[in-house]
Scaffold this active site. Structure first.
Site, short mmCIF file in Angstrom:
data_model
loop_
_atom_site.label_atom_id
_atom_site.label_comp_id
_atom_site.label_asym_id
_atom_site.label_seq_id
_atom_site.Cartn_x
_atom_site.Cartn_y
_atom_site.Cartn_z
N TYR A 1 0.79 -1.22 0.00
CA TYR A 1 0.00 0.00 0.00
C TYR A 1 0.83 1.28 0.00
O TYR A 1 0.30 2.36 -0.12
CB TYR A 1 -0.98 0.04 1.19
N TYR A 2 2.14 1.21 0.18
CA TYR A 2 2.91 2.45 0.23
C TYR A 2 4.16 2.42 -0.64
O TYR A 2 4.75 3.45 -0.89
CB TYR A 2 3.32 2.79 1.68
#
Length: 203
Positions: free
Chosen positions: A23-24
């Site tokens: 997610y990052y």
């Protein structure tokens, strides 16, 4: 434990959620892999899945991954494209696997999660039988497994997504039908317990 979600817009789910690493890490991608007996019938089982995977995108539109022909009879709008079953490793396993970079723990999680998914959830996959107004167990799924290493809060959280196409094959009728997930939903706790026991012994 296993949790379940429904995906109606499958066109962005692969690139924005499944192949995006943790997610990052925007520059990194996760490769998935096809699992399930239904995938064997379609010729996808064991193949890797990257961004903009043609087979995945076609299945999300209820089309055969190779021929692009309609897979199940009904092509209604706003249909469920996929069912997403998720399973997370215990926090202690996630922390050691991620901070120590122990690939053995990651593989143990993947193997145990896949066994629980196939032994319990796939075995009760079904289709709706309109002649009896009930369910007929088919026991096969076309599923994609993706392994992520962190939660949306960026904590260490080793977890797998098992994203099931909304289709299952009825050998008696010799054709594909929409997946009825009721029996799978009822079995998520059992699948989770099997995973936990299997992982404890494996670790």
């Amino acid at each position: 434990m296993f949790t379940e979600g429904k995906v109606r817009n499958g066109s962005s789910y692969l690139s924005e959620h499944l192949t995006a690493n943790d997610y990052y890490c925007k520059e990194e991608t996760v490769l998935g892999v096809w699992v399930g007996q239904g995938g064997e019938r379609l010729g996808t089982e064991g193949q890797s899945i990257g961004q903009k995977d043609e087979a995945f995108e076609r299945l999300g539109l209820n089309r055969h991954p190779e021929t692009d022909q309609p897979l199940t009879p009904r092509m209604k709008e706003d249909r469920i494209a996929f069912y997403d079953f998720q399973i997370s490793a215990p926090k202690s396993v996630s922390i050691v696997a991620m901070t120590a970079g122990d690939e053995r723990l990651i593989k143990a999680h993947e193997d145990c999660a896949t066994r629980a998914f196939q032994t319990v959830l796939e075995s009760v996959a079904a289709r709706r039988d309109h002649s009896t107004d009930g369910l007929k167990t088919t026991g096969n799924l076309v599923a994609a497994r993706f392994t992520h290493h962190a939660s949306r809060e960026l904590d260490a959280q080793l977890h797998c997504h098992f994203v099931c196409a909304n289709a299952t094959f009825d050998a008696g009728k010799n054709r594909w039908f929409a997946l009825a997930n009721e029996q799978m939903s009822e079995a998520v706790n059992l699948a989770g317990r099997l995973y936990q026991n299997d992982l404890a012994k494996t670790v």
